[in-house]
Design a protein around this motif. Structure first.
Motif, PDB file in Angstrom:
ATOM      1  N   HIS A 147     -11.199  19.497   4.625  1.00 32.19           N
ATOM      2  CA  HIS A 147     -10.231  18.693   5.486  1.00 32.19           C
ATOM      3  C   HIS A 147     -10.351  17.317   4.959  1.00 32.19           C
ATOM      4  O   HIS A 147      -9.691  16.422   5.101  1.00 32.19           O
ATOM      5  CB  HIS A 147     -10.803  18.986   6.800  1.00 32.19           C
ATOM      6  N   LEU A 148     -11.851  16.665   4.883  1.00 36.25           N
ATOM      7  CA  LEU A 148     -12.146  15.317   4.499  1.00 36.25           C
ATOM      8  C   LEU A 148     -11.522  14.827   3.492  1.00 36.25           C
ATOM      9  O   LEU A 148     -10.735  13.769   3.286  1.00 36.25           O
ATOM     10  CB  LEU A 148     -13.508  15.092   4.509  1.00 36.25           C
ATOM     11  N   LEU A 149     -11.194  15.800   2.428  1.00 36.55           N
ATOM     12  CA  LEU A 149     -10.759  15.329   1.037  1.00 36.55           C
ATOM     13  C   LEU A 149      -9.246  15.280   1.123  1.00 36.55           C
ATOM     14  O   LEU A 149      -8.543  14.542   0.750  1.00 36.55           O
ATOM     15  CB  LEU A 149     -11.059  16.345   0.220  1.00 36.55           C
ATOM     16  N   GLY A 150      -8.550  16.293   2.166  1.00 34.28           N
ATOM     17  CA  GLY A 150      -7.025  16.379   2.307  1.00 34.28           C
ATOM     18  C   GLY A 150      -6.842  14.856   3.044  1.00 34.28           C
ATOM     19  O   GLY A 150      -5.924  14.502   3.143  1.00 34.28           O
ATOM     20  N   TRP A 151      -7.597  14.673   3.989  1.00 33.54           N
ATOM     21  CA  TRP A 151      -7.329  13.176   4.804  1.00 33.54           C
ATOM     22  C   TRP A 151      -7.429  12.134   3.885  1.00 33.54           C
ATOM     23  O   TRP A 151      -6.552  11.253   3.966  1.00 33.54           O
ATOM     24  CB  TRP A 151      -8.534  13.145   5.889  1.00 33.54           C
ATOM     25  N   LEU A 152      -8.371  12.154   3.118  1.00 32.03           N
ATOM     26  CA  LEU A 152      -8.462  10.971   2.026  1.00 32.03           C
ATOM     27  C   LEU A 152      -7.083  10.833   1.146  1.00 32.03           C
ATOM     28  O   LEU A 152      -6.737   9.926   0.686  1.00 32.03           O
ATOM     29  CB  LEU A 152      -9.697  11.251   0.963  1.00 32.03           C
ATOM     30  N   ARG A 153      -6.506  12.121   0.891  1.00 32.23           N
ATOM     31  CA  ARG A 153      -5.460  12.269   0.130  1.00 32.23           C
ATOM     32  C   ARG A 153      -3.732  12.074   0.868  1.00 32.23           C
ATOM     33  O   ARG A 153      -2.868  12.406   0.258  1.00 32.23           O
ATOM     34  CB  ARG A 153      -5.331  13.329  -0.811  1.00 32.23           C
ATOM     35  N   ARG A 154      -4.023  11.761   1.959  1.00 34.78           N
ATOM     36  CA  ARG A 154      -2.703  11.748   3.154  1.00 34.78           C
ATOM     37  C   ARG A 154      -1.870  10.778   2.657  1.00 34.78           C
ATOM     38  O   ARG A 154      -0.785  11.173   2.982  1.00 34.78           O
ATOM     39  CB  ARG A 154      -3.272  11.727   4.352  1.00 34.78           C
ATOM     40  N   HIS A 155      -2.203   9.678   1.925  1.00 39.17           N
ATOM     41  CA  HIS A 155      -1.078   8.692   1.663  1.00 39.17           C
ATOM     42  C   HIS A 155      -0.918   9.064   0.038  1.00 39.17           C
ATOM     43  O   HIS A 155       0.351   8.251  -0.529  1.00 39.17           O
ATOM     44  CB  HIS A 155      -1.763   7.361   1.519  1.00 39.17           C
ATOM     45  N   GLU A 156      -1.239   9.943  -0.502  1.00 44.27           N
ATOM     46  CA  GLU A 156      -0.761  10.142  -2.083  1.00 44.27           C
ATOM     47  C   GLU A 156       0.883  10.641  -2.068  1.00 44.27           C
ATOM     48  O   GLU A 156       1.322  11.649  -1.133  1.00 44.27           O
ATOM     49  CB  GLU A 156      -1.487  11.341  -2.664  1.00 44.27           C
ATOM     50  N   ARG A 157       1.541  10.271  -3.117  1.00 47.72           N
ATOM     51  CA  ARG A 157       2.745  10.606  -3.375  1.00 47.72           C
ATOM     52  C   ARG A 157       2.712  10.674  -4.750  1.00 47.72           C
ATOM     53  O   ARG A 157       2.118  10.351  -5.549  1.00 47.72           O
ATOM     54  CB  ARG A 157       3.881   9.655  -2.773  1.00 47.72           C
ATOM     55  N   TYR A 158       3.934  11.472  -5.404  1.00 42.30           N
ATOM     56  CA  TYR A 158       3.873  11.499  -6.885  1.00 42.30           C
ATOM     57  C   TYR A 158       5.494  11.385  -7.177  1.00 42.30           C
ATOM     58  O   TYR A 158       6.343  11.519  -6.483  1.00 42.30           O
ATOM     59  CB  TYR A 158       3.696  12.939  -7.143  1.00 42.30           C
ATOM     60  N   VAL A 159       5.516  10.364  -8.446  1.00 42.40           N
ATOM     61  CA  VAL A 159       6.838   9.972  -8.904  1.00 42.40           C
ATOM     62  C   VAL A 159       6.715  10.776 -10.367  1.00 42.40           C
ATOM     63  O   VAL A 159       5.928  10.373 -11.088  1.00 42.40           O
ATOM     64  CB  VAL A 159       6.854   8.568  -8.766  1.00 42.40           C
ATOM     65  N   LYS A 160       7.798  11.214 -10.650  1.00 39.70           N
ATOM     66  CA  LYS A 160       8.258  11.667 -12.009  1.00 39.70           C
ATOM     67  C   LYS A 160       8.257  10.617 -12.883  1.00 39.70           C
ATOM     68  O   LYS A 160       9.014   9.412 -12.482  1.00 39.70           O
ATOM     69  CB  LYS A 160       9.435  12.708 -12.074  1.00 39.70           C
ATOM     70  N   TRP A 161       8.022  10.640 -14.320  1.00 45.14           N
ATOM     71  CA  TRP A 161       7.926   9.659 -15.239  1.00 45.14           C
ATOM     72  C   TRP A 161       9.432   9.031 -15.321  1.00 45.14           C
ATOM     73  O   TRP A 161       9.736   8.169 -15.509  1.00 45.14           O
ATOM     74  CB  TRP A 161       7.247   9.984 -16.412  1.00 45.14           C
TER      75      TRP A 161
END
Length: 109
Positions: free
Chosen positions: A67-81
């Motif tokens: 849960h902690l690591l999921g919370w730390l990653r909550r703002h992550e987004r992915y963009v294709k090259w």
């Protein structure tokens, strides 16, 4: 597009097609085949702390940390090259709305 080193991309801010801030480059997703590395996309966010611990999408964290690591990653987004339209000295421009970006790289491939 000119050849780039990974270090030139890390930390660079990313703006979407409307000029809105989408985050900064925290990691680069690559494919390695027959000695050739191909950039698939960029992980955007505020921090890559969880990923730097090794808990990206392919490694499941131990239960107490999940849960902690999921919370730390909550703002992550992915963009294709392929959605990167320009790499400038001070920013990377993408041709999509940042609100449409998936949270995980495997959701896009």
């Amino acid at each position: 597009m000119r050849r780039l080193r990974a270090g030139e991309l890390l930390g660079v801010r990313v703006v979407d097609r409307y000029g809105r801030e989408a985050g900064s480059v925290q990691d680069i997703v690559v494919r390695h085949e027959e000695g050739v590395y191909t950039v698939l996309g960029l992980v955007l966010g505020r921090s890559a702390l969880a990923g730097r611990f090794g808990y990206g999408d392919s490694l499941e964290p131990p239960t107490p940390w999940k849960h902690l690591l999921g919370w730390l990653r909550r703002h992550e987004r992915y963009v294709k090259w392929e959605d990167v339209i320009a790499v400038r000295e001070d920013r990377i421009e993408i041709g999509v709305d940042h609100g449409s970006l998936p949270r995980r790289w495997h959701e896009a491939h």
